[in-house]
Write a protein that holds these residues in place. Structure first.
Motif, PDB file in Angstrom:
ATOM      1  N   GLU A  25       0.820  -1.213   0.000  1.00 29.82           N
ATOM      2  CA  GLU A  25       0.000   0.000   0.000  1.00 29.82           C
ATOM      3  C   GLU A  25       0.853   1.262   0.000  1.00 29.82           C
ATOM      4  O   GLU A  25       0.514   2.242  -0.671  1.00 29.82           O
ATOM      5  CB  GLU A  25      -0.954   0.010   1.193  1.00 29.82           C
ATOM      6  CG  GLU A  25      -2.078  -1.000   1.049  1.00 29.82           C
ATOM      7  CD  GLU A  25      -3.076  -0.924   2.192  1.00 29.82           C
ATOM      8  OE1 GLU A  25      -3.189   0.151   2.824  1.00 29.82           O
ATOM      9  OE2 GLU A  25      -3.741  -1.936   2.437  1.00 29.82           O
ATOM     10  N   ALA A  26       1.952   1.251   0.723  1.00 31.71           N
ATOM     11  CA  ALA A  26       2.820   2.430   0.786  1.00 31.71           C
ATOM     12  C   ALA A  26       3.448   2.708  -0.580  1.00 31.71           C
ATOM     13  O   ALA A  26       3.505   3.857  -1.028  1.00 31.71           O
ATOM     14  CB  ALA A  26       3.905   2.240   1.840  1.00 31.71           C
ATOM     15  N   VAL A  27       3.903   1.661  -1.265  1.00 32.01           N
ATOM     16  CA  VAL A  27       4.496   1.840  -2.588  1.00 32.01           C
ATOM     17  C   VAL A  27       3.403   2.194  -3.598  1.00 32.01           C
ATOM     18  O   VAL A  27       3.606   3.057  -4.466  1.00 32.01           O
ATOM     19  CB  VAL A  27       5.284   0.584  -3.029  1.00 32.01           C
ATOM     20  CG1 VAL A  27       5.852   0.774  -4.426  1.00 32.01           C
ATOM     21  CG2 VAL A  27       6.409   0.288  -2.034  1.00 32.01           C
ATOM     22  N   ALA A  28       2.254   1.569  -3.472  1.00 29.99           N
ATOM     23  CA  ALA A  28       1.134   1.882  -4.366  1.00 29.99           C
ATOM     24  C   ALA A  28       0.737   3.353  -4.265  1.00 29.99           C
ATOM     25  O   ALA A  28       0.314   3.955  -5.253  1.00 29.99           O
ATOM     26  CB  ALA A  28      -0.056   0.978  -4.073  1.00 29.99           C
ATOM     27  N   ALA A  29       0.891   3.951  -3.094  1.00 25.85           N
ATOM     28  CA  ALA A  29       0.573   5.372  -2.922  1.00 25.85           C
ATOM     29  C   ALA A  29       1.476   6.235  -3.807  1.00 25.85           C
ATOM     30  O   ALA A  29       1.026   7.246  -4.369  1.00 25.85           O
ATOM     31  CB  ALA A  29       0.708   5.780  -1.464  1.00 25.85           C
ATOM     32  N   PHE A  30       2.731   5.843  -3.970  1.00 22.79           N
ATOM     33  CA  PHE A  30       3.628   6.565  -4.877  1.00 22.79           C
ATOM     34  C   PHE A  30       3.140   6.422  -6.321  1.00 22.79           C
ATOM     35  O   PHE A  30       3.195   7.372  -7.101  1.00 22.79           O
ATOM     36  CB  PHE A  30       5.073   6.051  -4.760  1.00 22.79           C
ATOM     37  CG  PHE A  30       5.797   6.576  -3.566  1.00 22.79           C
ATOM     38  CD1 PHE A  30       6.571   7.718  -3.654  1.00 22.79           C
ATOM     39  CD2 PHE A  30       5.709   5.924  -2.343  1.00 22.79           C
ATOM     40  CE1 PHE A  30       7.256   8.209  -2.553  1.00 22.79           C
ATOM     41  CE2 PHE A  30       6.383   6.401  -1.233  1.00 22.79           C
ATOM     42  CZ  PHE A  30       7.155   7.548  -1.336  1.00 22.79           C
ATOM     43  N   TYR A  31       2.670   5.230  -6.657  1.00 27.00           N
ATOM     44  CA  TYR A  31       2.157   5.013  -8.006  1.00 27.00           C
ATOM     45  C   TYR A  31       0.917   5.877  -8.265  1.00 27.00           C
ATOM     46  O   TYR A  31       0.784   6.489  -9.316  1.00 27.00           O
ATOM     47  CB  TYR A  31       1.843   3.532  -8.249  1.00 27.00           C
ATOM     48  CG  TYR A  31       1.443   3.273  -9.679  1.00 27.00           C
ATOM     49  CD1 TYR A  31       2.400   3.257 -10.690  1.00 27.00           C
ATOM     50  CD2 TYR A  31       0.114   3.092 -10.035  1.00 27.00           C
ATOM     51  CE1 TYR A  31       2.038   3.058 -12.006  1.00 27.00           C
ATOM     52  CE2 TYR A  31      -0.258   2.894 -11.357  1.00 27.00           C
ATOM     53  CZ  TYR A  31       0.716   2.870 -12.337  1.00 27.00           C
ATOM     54  OH  TYR A  31       0.351   2.692 -13.654  1.00 27.00           O
ATOM     55  N   VAL A  32       0.045   5.962  -7.292  1.00 27.11           N
ATOM     56  CA  VAL A  32      -1.159   6.792  -7.428  1.00 27.11           C
ATOM     57  C   VAL A  32      -0.763   8.254  -7.635  1.00 27.11           C
ATOM     58  O   VAL A  32      -1.337   8.952  -8.475  1.00 27.11           O
ATOM     59  CB  VAL A  32      -2.093   6.625  -6.208  1.00 27.11           C
ATOM     60  CG1 VAL A  32      -3.200   7.658  -6.208  1.00 27.11           C
ATOM     61  CG2 VAL A  32      -2.674   5.211  -6.176  1.00 27.11           C
ATOM     62  N   GLN A  33       0.236   8.716  -6.891  1.00 24.05           N
ATOM     63  CA  GLN A  33       0.709  10.086  -7.068  1.00 24.05           C
ATOM     64  C   GLN A  33       1.260  10.300  -8.472  1.00 24.05           C
ATOM     65  O   GLN A  33       1.039  11.347  -9.082  1.00 24.05           O
ATOM     66  CB  GLN A  33       1.753  10.438  -6.021  1.00 24.05           C
ATOM     67  CG  GLN A  33       1.162  10.574  -4.637  1.00 24.05           C
ATOM     68  CD  GLN A  33       2.201  10.902  -3.588  1.00 24.05           C
ATOM     69  OE1 GLN A  33       3.402  10.850  -3.821  1.00 24.05           O
ATOM     70  NE2 GLN A  33       1.732  11.249  -2.403  1.00 24.05           N
ATOM     71  N   ALA A  34       1.969   9.312  -8.988  1.00 23.86           N
ATOM     72  CA  ALA A  34       2.486   9.412 -10.360  1.00 23.86           C
ATOM     73  C   ALA A  34       1.333   9.463 -11.358  1.00 23.86           C
ATOM     74  O   ALA A  34       1.382  10.225 -12.335  1.00 23.86           O
ATOM     75  CB  ALA A  34       3.414   8.234 -10.664  1.00 23.86           C
TER      76      ALA A  34
END
Length: 132
Positions: A25-34
């Motif tokens: 989830e933490a890494v996915a949050a970076f993807y969502v921001q991208a």
């Protein structure tokens, strides 16, 4: 405000790939921001290749994500890899280090998102843990 530039190493790429990973989830949050244009994500192909050896399908999965730019392994990256391998860094780490270091297009470098920030100590990169 400029978009933040972040390199995923093999550990964070694996976390994004595996929905059961504790840092997914933490890494996915970076993807969502991208996806929202708030940052740029890069994934070094050599790091993904090394990660794919442990988690088959990782490279294809990350390659298929629209908002992650795959960093090619060029001659400059090979020169860096040769130097870093001599200092004991892994094949999985050397291309991530190269991609995160300051360069002409990224004079201040890129943040390196990793589950193992201590592995990058002394390499000249800003290693950040996704859970912190």
């Amino acid at each position: 405000m400029a978009a933040i530039a972040v390199v995923l190493d093999h550990t964070t790429a694996a976390a994004l790939y595996d929905p059961k990973d504790p840092f997914n989830e933490a890494v996915a949050a970076f993807y969502v921001q991208a996806c929202d244009g708030l940052g740029d994500l890069y994934a070094p192909v050599l790091s993904l290749t090394a990660g794919d050896a442990d988690r088959p399908g990782l490279l294809s999965y990350i390659k298929g994500l629209r908002f992650i730019r795959i960093e090619t392994f060029d001659t400059d990256a090979a020169v860096t890899a040769t130097e870093l391998l001599g200092f004991g860094h892994s094949w999985a780490a050397v291309h991530a280090i190269h991609a995160a270091r300051p360069s002409v297009p990224q004079p201040t470098g890129r943040f390196l998102l990793t589950v193992t920030p201590k592995a990058y100590a002394g390499t000249g990169v800003q290693a950040v843990h996704p859970g912190q």
